[in-house]
Design a protein around this motif. Structure first.
Motif, short mmCIF file in Angstrom:
data_model
loop_
_atom_site.label_atom_id
_atom_site.label_comp_id
_atom_site.label_asym_id
_atom_site.label_seq_id
_atom_site.Cartn_x
_atom_site.Cartn_y
_atom_site.Cartn_z
N ALA A 147 0.83 -1.21 0.00
CA ALA A 147 0.00 0.00 0.00
C ALA A 147 0.87 1.26 0.00
CB ALA A 147 -0.93 -0.01 1.21
N LEU A 148 1.96 1.24 0.75
CA LEU A 148 2.85 2.40 0.79
C LEU A 148 3.59 2.58 -0.53
CD1 LEU A 148 4.33 2.11 4.41
CD2 LEU A 148 2.58 3.70 3.59
N LEU A 149 4.02 1.50 -1.14
CA LEU A 149 4.71 1.61 -2.42
C LEU A 149 3.77 2.13 -3.51
CD1 LEU A 149 6.83 -1.67 -2.35
CD2 LEU A 149 7.65 0.68 -2.03
N LEU A 150 2.53 1.71 -3.48
CA LEU A 150 1.54 2.24 -4.41
C LEU A 150 1.35 3.74 -4.19
CD1 LEU A 150 -0.73 1.98 -6.53
CD2 LEU A 150 -2.27 1.32 -4.65
N ALA A 151 1.27 4.16 -2.94
CA ALA A 151 1.10 5.58 -2.63
C ALA A 151 2.28 6.39 -3.13
CB ALA A 151 0.93 5.76 -1.12
N ALA A 152 3.49 5.86 -3.03
CA ALA A 152 4.68 6.56 -3.53
C ALA A 152 4.59 6.76 -5.04
CB ALA A 152 5.94 5.78 -3.17
N ALA A 153 4.12 5.74 -5.75
CA ALA A 153 3.96 5.86 -7.21
C ALA A 153 2.92 6.91 -7.56
CB ALA A 153 3.57 4.51 -7.80
N ILE A 154 1.83 6.98 -6.80
CA ILE A 154 0.79 7.99 -7.03
C ILE A 154 1.34 9.39 -6.80
CG2 ILE A 154 -1.38 8.89 -6.09
CD1 ILE A 154 -2.23 5.95 -5.68
N ALA A 155 2.20 9.56 -5.80
CA ALA A 155 2.80 10.87 -5.54
C ALA A 155 3.66 11.33 -6.71
CB ALA A 155 3.62 10.82 -4.26
N VAL A 156 4.44 10.42 -7.28
CA VAL A 156 5.26 10.77 -8.44
C VAL A 156 4.38 11.18 -9.62
CG1 VAL A 156 6.88 9.89 -10.16
CG2 VAL A 156 7.20 9.33 -7.74
N LEU A 157 3.32 10.41 -9.86
CA LEU A 157 2.42 10.72 -10.97
C LEU A 157 1.76 12.08 -10.78
CD1 LEU A 157 1.11 9.74 -13.58
CD2 LEU A 157 -0.64 8.60 -12.20
N SER A 158 1.41 12.40 -9.54
CA SER A 158 0.81 13.71 -9.24
C SER A 158 1.77 14.84 -9.61
CB SER A 158 0.46 13.79 -7.76
OG SER A 158 0.06 15.09 -7.39
N ALA A 159 3.04 14.70 -9.24
CA ALA A 159 4.03 15.72 -9.56
C ALA A 159 4.17 15.90 -11.07
CB ALA A 159 5.38 15.34 -8.95
N VAL A 160 4.15 14.80 -11.80
CA VAL A 160 4.27 14.86 -13.27
C VAL A 160 3.08 15.59 -13.87
CG1 VAL A 160 4.29 13.48 -15.38
CG2 VAL A 160 5.72 12.81 -13.43
N ILE A 161 1.87 15.29 -13.38
CA ILE A 161 0.67 15.93 -13.92
C ILE A 161 0.70 17.43 -13.68
CG2 ILE A 161 -1.83 16.13 -13.57
CD1 ILE A 161 -1.79 13.06 -13.07
N TYR A 162 1.08 17.86 -12.49
CA TYR A 162 1.19 19.30 -12.23
C TYR A 162 2.22 19.93 -13.17
CZ TYR A 162 -1.77 19.85 -8.09
OH TYR A 162 -2.84 19.94 -7.25
N GLY A 163 3.35 19.27 -13.37
CA GLY A 163 4.38 19.83 -14.22
C GLY A 163 3.97 19.98 -15.66
N VAL A 164 3.18 19.03 -16.16
CA VAL A 164 2.80 19.02 -17.57
C VAL A 164 1.56 19.85 -17.86
CG1 VAL A 164 2.01 17.52 -19.45
CG2 VAL A 164 3.91 16.80 -18.00
N ALA A 165 0.54 19.73 -17.00
CA ALA A 165 -0.79 20.25 -17.34
C ALA A 165 -1.08 21.65 -16.81
CB ALA A 165 -1.86 19.29 -16.83
N VAL A 166 -0.48 22.05 -15.70
CA VAL A 166 -0.85 23.32 -15.06
C VAL A 166 -0.02 24.46 -15.63
CG1 VAL A 166 -0.94 24.59 -12.88
CG2 VAL A 166 -1.62 22.17 -12.96
#
Length: 428
Positions: free
Chosen positions: A394-413
């Motif tokens: 569960a923690l490793l999945l959460a870490a992957a979600i955090a990375v994806l969130s950072a990428v989305i902010y960098g690309v889309a906002v």
């Protein structure tokens, strides 16, 4: 422009009231996670059922966001937040009387609907009373209440839990919310109803220039045609997923995965949450300092947000594999510090990414994404723990979600047209 003492006093009053209300708000949210083991035993719930119960609040909260945001933009934050305070406090007190999972689900859903105006209304208050260049700091302080409540909660609520049981714990903090509702009704007024004279009203609206008026053209549906809106909503899913993962499962994680007693787990939970409070405060400060150095308003929020999510990902992954309770608590503390820093920057971003008449609506759209993250985190975590017998996946999945969130902010906002090529507010 120099502000009158009355305007300054109202700003301070609003900030104090909102921070107190936000702290109580998160005491209410934390009660279920603090009483997790006792409630699960008393009501005979499985890990999956508890995960779903922990998620109900966020689902109801998320569904209420858009209509509440539109109402706040139209009618102002005072009435909506006051009514929300009463509803959520009654729902919290009612949780102390439930006798089944179904009744508890209903109380948690009412709690979510009642709390839905809290941070939308707060951001609207600061949009009404502060110019764009000054908003990130009070919003950061206000958002810090979302970490201050969970910081206070483990010690206070664990003592109440051990002394009286989980039912009186819910009832007592519900009564506290009613008291805050009365203070809000007595002390806060929106600018148009605060008894200000024409000069004072003009002074707090001095930042409304022609560019802002131009951007305000069109009603709230125009927000859905802007990629930045979608980037903020999807990216905020990851921010709130991480904060809710720790906010809902951390005490139980420390008991079961790190083998701490109920008392020790409750007290040690306060350490990461205290770090989260510090991160939330510094998030608003970081955004303000970047803006003062000439960075565009949205960019000054986005840069520390992305950095925060990457740090959160690294520390969460580390906590999943490290040996020993102390290193795990240290890594989770850094993770929550960075995640709440990112959360503060996300809330501040919405206050400068659109015109004042649509701020609460944009916040609502962003927070729908966040609420989905808040709903998924406890449910997915509960399911994974029950299936695997461990919090590590569960923690490793959460870490992957955090990375994806950072990428989305960098690309889309992106910076809105209002600010592209325009001087920063400090230089006007």
């Amino acid at each position: 422009m120099t502000l009158s003492p009355r305007v300054r006093r109202m700003r301070v009053t609003a900030l104090i009231l909102l921070m107190v209300a936000g702290t109580v708000n998160y005491l209410d949210r934390s009660a279920l996670s603090i009483g997790n083991s006792a409630i699960r035993t008393d009501l005979h719930l499985s890990d999956t059922q508890m995960g779903l119960l922990l998620s109900v609040f966020a689902l109801a909260y998320g569904l209420a966001q858009l209509p509440i945001g539109i109402l706040i933009d139209r009618f102002g934050p005072r009435r909506l937040l006051g009514g929300g305070l009463v509803l959520w406090s009654l729902a919290q007190a009612a949780s102390g009387f439930v006798g089944s999972l179904g009744q508890f689900v209903g109380a948690r859903a009412a709690l979510g609907i009642g709390e839905s105006p809290m941070y939308l209304a707060g951001t609207k208050v600061f949009t009404n009373w502060y110019p764009p260049a000054e908003r990130s700091w009070p919003i950061g302080l206000f958002n810090a209440s979302s970490a201050l409540g969970p910081t206070i909660a483990p010690g206070l609520l664990t003592l109440l839990l051990l002394a009286y049981g989980w039912r009186p714990m819910f009832i007592l903090i519900g009564i506290g919310g009613i008291a805050i509702a009365l203070l809000w009704e007595l002390l806060y007024r929106d600018p148009a109803h605060a008894g200000l004279d024409a000069r004072e009203l003009a002074s707090i609206k001095a930042w409304d220039d022609e560019a802002a008026a131009g951007q305000a053209a069109g009603s709230w549906p125009v927000l859905f045609r802007q990629p930045t809106t979608w980037g903020m909503a999807i990216g905020f899913f990851g921010v709130i997923y991480l904060t809710w993962l720790y906010g809902t499962w951390l005490p139980d994680y420390l008991e079961r995965e790190r083998h701490l007693s109920v008392r020790a787990a409750g007290l040690w939970t306060a350490v990461p949450q205290a770090c989260g409070f510090l991160g939330a405060v510094l998030g608003g400060l970081a955004s303000r300092q970047l803006a003062r150095r000439g960075m565009a308003p949205v960019a000054s929020c986005k840069a520390p947000l992305i950095a925060g999510m990457l740090v959160t990902a690294a520390c969460t992954a580390g906590a999943a594999v490290v040996q020993g309770a102390a290193p795990a608590i240290a890594l989770i503390s850094f993770a929550l510090f960075a995640a709440t820093l990112a959360s503060s920057c996300g809330w501040a971003m919405a206050a400068v990414a659109t015109s004042p008449d649509k701020v609460a609506t944009l916040e609502a759209i962003q927070n729908i994404g966040g609420s989905l993250g808040g709903a998924c985190a406890p449910a997915i975590t509960g399911g994974v723990v029950q299936a695997t017998g461990s919090f590590t996946p569960a923690l490793l999945l959460a870490a992957a979600i955090a990375v994806l969130s950072a990428v989305i902010y960098g690309v889309a906002v992106r910076e809105p047209r209002l600010h592209q090529g325009a001087p920063t507010p400090e230089r006007r």
